[in-house]
Design a protein around this motif. Structure first.
Motif, mmCIF file in Angstrom:
data_model
loop_
_atom_site.group_PDB
_atom_site.id
_atom_site.type_symbol
_atom_site.label_atom_id
_atom_site.label_comp_id
_atom_site.label_asym_id
_atom_site.label_seq_id
_atom_site.Cartn_x
_atom_site.Cartn_y
_atom_site.Cartn_z
ATOM 1 N N UNK A 35 1.678 1.885 3.992
ATOM 2 C CA UNK A 35 0.434 2.012 3.233
ATOM 3 C C UNK A 35 0.729 2.362 1.776
ATOM 4 N N UNK A 36 1.691 3.232 1.578
ATOM 5 C CA UNK A 36 2.056 3.632 0.216
ATOM 6 C C UNK A 36 2.541 2.429 -0.592
ATOM 7 N N UNK A 37 3.329 1.570 0.030
ATOM 8 C CA UNK A 37 3.819 0.384 -0.669
ATOM 9 C C UNK A 37 2.661 -0.517 -1.119
ATOM 10 N N UNK A 38 1.617 -0.607 -0.305
ATOM 11 C CA UNK A 38 0.426 -1.373 -0.687
ATOM 12 C C UNK A 38 -0.237 -0.742 -1.915
ATOM 13 N N UNK A 39 -0.384 0.588 -1.865
ATOM 14 C CA UNK A 39 -1.023 1.312 -2.975
ATOM 15 C C UNK A 39 -0.213 1.163 -4.255
ATOM 16 N N UNK A 40 1.105 1.335 -4.142
ATOM 17 C CA UNK A 40 1.961 1.231 -5.328
ATOM 18 C C UNK A 40 1.881 -0.158 -5.940
ATOM 19 N N UNK A 41 1.863 -1.171 -5.099
ATOM 20 C CA UNK A 41 1.776 -2.544 -5.592
ATOM 21 C C UNK A 41 0.505 -2.742 -6.417
ATOM 22 N N UNK A 63 -1.301 -0.373 -7.925
ATOM 23 C CA UNK A 63 -1.246 0.433 -9.146
ATOM 24 C C UNK A 63 -0.349 -0.217 -10.195
ATOM 25 N N UNK A 64 0.792 -0.719 -9.782
ATOM 26 C CA UNK A 64 1.724 -1.320 -10.733
ATOM 27 C C UNK A 64 1.168 -2.602 -11.337
ATOM 28 N N UNK A 65 0.402 -3.355 -10.555
ATOM 29 C CA UNK A 65 -0.241 -4.548 -11.096
ATOM 30 C C UNK A 65 -1.207 -4.176 -12.220
ATOM 31 N N UNK A 66 -1.764 -2.982 -12.129
ATOM 32 C CA UNK A 66 -2.709 -2.509 -13.154
ATOM 33 C C UNK A 66 -1.989 -1.807 -14.310
ATOM 34 N N UNK A 108 -10.529 10.776 -1.229
ATOM 35 C CA UNK A 108 -11.007 9.478 -1.692
ATOM 36 C C UNK A 108 -10.917 8.452 -0.572
ATOM 37 N N UNK A 109 -12.048 7.802 -0.295
ATOM 38 C CA UNK A 109 -12.077 6.751 0.718
ATOM 39 C C UNK A 109 -11.670 5.421 0.080
ATOM 40 N N UNK A 110 -10.582 4.865 0.573
ATOM 41 C CA UNK A 110 -10.004 3.664 -0.020
ATOM 42 C C UNK A 110 -10.944 2.460 0.030
ATOM 43 N N UNK A 111 -11.908 2.486 0.943
ATOM 44 C CA UNK A 111 -12.817 1.343 1.091
ATOM 45 C C UNK A 111 -13.934 1.338 0.050
ATOM 46 N N UNK A 112 -14.120 2.453 -0.661
ATOM 47 C CA UNK A 112 -15.262 2.555 -1.576
ATOM 48 C C UNK A 112 -15.023 1.920 -2.936
ATOM 49 N N UNK A 113 -13.759 1.802 -3.344
ATOM 50 C CA UNK A 113 -13.435 1.312 -4.680
ATOM 51 C C UNK A 113 -11.965 0.894 -4.695
ATOM 52 N N UNK A 114 -11.593 -0.161 -5.400
ATOM 53 C CA UNK A 114 -10.174 -0.511 -5.512
ATOM 54 C C UNK A 114 -9.368 0.668 -6.055
ATOM 55 N N UNK A 115 -8.249 0.969 -5.426
ATOM 56 C CA UNK A 115 -7.471 2.149 -5.800
ATOM 57 C C UNK A 115 -6.998 2.079 -7.252
ATOM 58 N N UNK A 116 -6.627 0.885 -7.712
ATOM 59 C CA UNK A 116 -6.161 0.751 -9.100
ATOM 60 C C UNK A 116 -7.278 1.074 -10.085
ATOM 61 N N UNK A 117 -8.495 0.655 -9.770
ATOM 62 C CA UNK A 117 -9.636 0.947 -10.637
ATOM 63 C C UNK A 117 -9.923 2.438 -10.658
ATOM 64 N N UNK A 118 -9.884 3.064 -9.482
ATOM 65 C CA UNK A 118 -10.130 4.503 -9.374
ATOM 66 C C UNK A 118 -9.123 5.296 -10.204
#
Length: 493
Positions: free
Chosen positions: A320-326, A328-331, A386-396
């Motif tokens: 899951x962390x690898x998904x989040x990092x990907x 964030x790094x794209x942003x 923070x609920x991951x389904x409510x907003x894109x993590x990179x935007x948050x």
């Protein structure tokens, strides 16, 4: 990690020194008065360097490099310049060592004396202007817009990491122009670039101003500056930009052929900021728990700490962390995944709090089940689920980093405003200086004698004559003589 860090309110100086060391920014070296900048500290400096370098190049400046050693005779060519730096110069007199005959070690070979002593670069005006003589022939060669990233040596007796060391890193700009107006415009432009960098990237509000004749750079006709306020109420000069007039052009015979066929001396500027900005960054924002770094200059903006008990839980969390990092790094967000198994989560939390990482994300097995993460802000020490389904993590996270940058600046700005006081009498000046500190806006009669006397009596100096100074009739706080506007006094680093 931050346990036992001295409190700012009890011993500000000790707090600063301990924080620099414990946050892994720098340490004292084997050479007295010099420092070792450690990787975490240097990564902050690299961020500063990158942004400033970009800003310089956007204004048509180019980088070059000039020698570390300067012939002693060069410093004699501009009288006020050598007067300003003579007491701080390190001098090379010999070029060879040899083994002592008694076997006690190496000694300086007395037969290897230099014909002319060399000065270890305290600043580069002289060596650069000696070079400009061959680079400038015609108006077509102007303006000449040069910057150098380098180290300099100024032999200091009392040193403090980043704020004042015998060797430090900096950039120094040196430019040559056809007219005084162009050079003055350059001087103002570079001071404004420093102010923009301080406010937009360091989240550090500054006062733009002009130095008095007493405080002017040695060899300059005019010095512009930015002044910042530290949390202990002392001022810190964060950058200077100098109009050199034709002083160095005349000293080194730098002339150009005009369009009309005449021969004129060029007009010069120089400007610089140094690793002293690191000290400003630390002292302006940090707290009793450690560093507070503006997101734009943090080595990494987000750290993710996994919380797990088994390898299976760790593997699931890591996925899951690898998904989040990907995302964030794209942003364009810099992120670190601390997957070390040698330290517990609580220890890591304390470490990143001490190091001032703007945002910390924690994720455990229950978070995986619920689709949540814990987000912690370093500046306010607040947390939220923070609920991951409510907003894109990179935007948050991107929005949060922008908010943190803004609120760190606002906090520092409000502090600066609170610490700026208008005073109208000598007794009021002394009382506010000792009880409140900060910037004291006061009338001064414009003489160097009065400026020196106020410094002798109170240790407060005129930090600058603000560029937005309001012209108003008044009386000097010390002499009672007429004054046409207020200047900013403060005790300073």
């Amino acid at each position: 990690m931050s346990k036992g860090l001295p409190k700012r309110s009890e011993d500000y100086s000790l707090w600063y020194n301990e924080l620099v060391k414990r946050a892994d920014l720098a340490e004292n070296s084997a050479v007295r008065g010099c420092m070792i900048i450690k990787p975490y500290g240097y990564s902050i400096w690299e961020k500063m360097q990158a942004e400033l370098d970009r800003m310089f190049k956007e204004t048509s400046h180019v980088n070059a490099y000039f020698p570390l050693f300067i012939p002693k005779s060069f410093l004699s060519k501009e009288a006020s310049h050598v007067e300003g730096f003579a007491k701080e110069c390190a001098v090379v007199t010999h070029y060879r060592l040899k083994n002592a005959e008694d076997g006690s070690g190496v000694i300086v070979d007395p037969d290897a004396k230099l014909e002319e002593e060399l000065i270890v670069r305290p600043t580069s005006e002289t060596v650069i202007w000696s070079t400009f003589k061959s680079w400038v022939q015609s108006y077509r060669d102007l303006p000449l817009l040069i910057n150098q990233w380098a180290n300099v040596v100024r032999w200091e007796m009392r040193t403090r990491l980043f704020l004042r060391t015998s060797e430090f890193l900096w950039q120094e700009g040196h430019t040559a122009h056809a007219t005084a107006e162009e050079a003055k415009a350059e001087t103002l432009q570079m001071m404004n670039i420093y102010a923009q960098f301080a406010e937009e990237f360091m989240a550090l509000p500054v006062v733009r101003g002009r130095k008095t004749e007493n405080e002017r750079f040695a060899g300059a006709d005019d010095t512009l500056c930015i002044e910042a306020m530290m949390q202990d109420g002392k001022a810190l000069q964060a950058g200077t930009s100098h109009f050199l007039g034709q002083n160095f052009a005349k000293a080194f015979e730098v002339k150009y052929a005009t369009k009309e066929g005449g021969l004129e001396y060029v007009w010069g500027t120089s400007w610089g900021v140094s690793t002293r900005l690191m000290g400003a960054l630390i002292m302006a924002h940090s707290d009793d728990n450690g560093l507070v770094l503006p997101p734009k200059l943090a080595p990494f903006q987000v750290v993710i700490v996994p919380i797990y008990r088994s390898d299976e839980e760790f593997d699931a969390i890591s996925e899951k962390v690898n998904e989040i990092m990907s995302e964030l790094r794209k942003a364009g967000i810099t992120v670190k995944f601390d997957n070390r198994d040698t330290h517990k989560p609580g220890w890591k939390f304390a470490e990143y709090e001490l190091k001032g990482v703007p945002v910390r994300i924690a994720i455990g097995p229950r978070d995986l089940e619920n689709g949540t993460i814990e987000i912690a802000r370093r500046d306010t020490l607040t947390k939220e689920q923070f609920e991951l389904s409510t907003q894109p993590i990179a935007e948050k996270i991107s929005n949060l980093l922008d908010l943190i940058q803004e609120e760190i600046y606002n906090k520092a700005y409000n502090f600066q405003q609170e610490k700026t006081t208008e005073v109208n009498s000598w007794e009021e000046f002394k009382e506010v200086l000792e009880t409140k500190g900060g910037f004291l806006s006061a009338h001064w009669d414009g003489t160097s004698e009065t400026e020196d006397k106020i410094k002798d009596l109170t240790k407060a100096t005129i930090r600058c004559i603000p560029l937005d100074q309001k012209i108003e009739e008044g009386k000097c706080i010390l002499t009672g003589m007429p004054s046409k506007g207020r200047v900013l006094f403060a005790k300073a680093y």
